[in-house]
Scaffold this active site. Structure first.
Site, PDB file in Angstrom:
ATOM      1  N   CYS A  94       0.854  -1.193   0.000  1.00 14.30           N
ATOM      2  CA  CYS A  94       0.000   0.000   0.000  1.00 14.30           C
ATOM      3  C   CYS A  94       0.886   1.237   0.000  1.00 14.30           C
ATOM      4  O   CYS A  94       1.865   1.277   0.743  1.00 14.30           O
ATOM      5  CB  CYS A  94      -0.876  -0.021   1.247  1.00 14.30           C
ATOM      6  N   HIS A 136      -9.192  -3.863  -1.619  1.00 13.16           N
ATOM      7  CA  HIS A 136      -8.184  -3.147  -0.820  1.00 13.16           C
ATOM      8  C   HIS A 136      -8.467  -1.643  -0.863  1.00 13.16           C
ATOM      9  O   HIS A 136      -8.471  -0.974   0.177  1.00 13.16           O
ATOM     10  CB  HIS A 136      -6.790  -3.466  -1.390  1.00 13.16           C
ATOM     11  N   GLU A 137      -8.733  -1.123  -2.073  1.00 16.19           N
ATOM     12  CA  GLU A 137      -8.972   0.319  -2.217  1.00 16.19           C
ATOM     13  C   GLU A 137     -10.276   0.733  -1.545  1.00 16.19           C
ATOM     14  O   GLU A 137     -10.358   1.780  -0.917  1.00 16.19           O
ATOM     15  CB  GLU A 137      -8.987   0.726  -3.694  1.00 16.19           C
TER      16      GLU A 137
END
Ligand code: ZN
Length: 169
Positions: A94, A136-137
């Site tokens: 990330c 994830h986003e």
């Protein structure tokens, strides 16, 4: 376009629940363009607006991993409408947790409804890396970073390493 500073852990902004976008206008498209440039420069494959200090429900992604054939994607107000029972594991990273990676399990497939760059409603069925990346986003929009899924020991080690990296520039 402009490259924006990226917020890193443990900045409390990353725990913010992002607000829905009211309209997809030129101002928002400029932000999405800047986010994309920031993501390419990092380099990364996905970025949420909160990671550049704007807690609104906007994501950009590009999974092409090919500078010569970019495939930019924009997601405004994305909503997860279905997730598979099957899980997939990817070694995630990330831009807000630089140089830290961990295996994370997520639903292998998902369906998402969102507004595109022009404000048109779209529906997608995501599989593979696409499914992992968009989940994830979307977590960022709900104040969740991937290291939140780790044990508290592993998480605090990752945060400590990022703080050291940021301190050393
Ligand atoms: Zn992230």
């Amino acid at each position: 376009m402009a490259i924006l500073p990226i917020v890193t852990v443990p900045d409390p902004l990353l725990k913010t629940i992002s607000s829905p976008v009211e309209s997809v206008d030129d101002e928002l498209r400029k932000l999405m363009d800047d986010m994309l440039e920031t993501m390419y420069a990092a380099p990364g494959i996905g970025l949420a607006a909160v990671q550049v200090g704007r807690p609104i429900r906007v994501l950009v992604m590009d999974l092409s991993e090919d500078e010569d054939n970019p495939d930019p994607k924009y997601y405004v107000n994305p909503v997860l409408t279905w997730t598979s029972e099957d899980l997939a594991t990817y070694n995630e990273g990330c831009l807000s947790v630089p140089e830290q990676y961990a295996d994370i399990d997520r639903p292998a497939e998902c369906k998402i409804t969102f507004l595109d760059y022009y404000g048109n409603e779209q529906h997608i069925h995501a599989t593979g890396l696409f499914s992992t990346c968009i989940q994830h986003e979307m977590d960022h929009l709900n104040g969740i970073v991937f290291i939140d899924y780790l044990s508290s020991l592993k998480k605090s080690m990752a945060v400590r390493k990022v703080k050291k990296l940021v301190r050393e520039g």
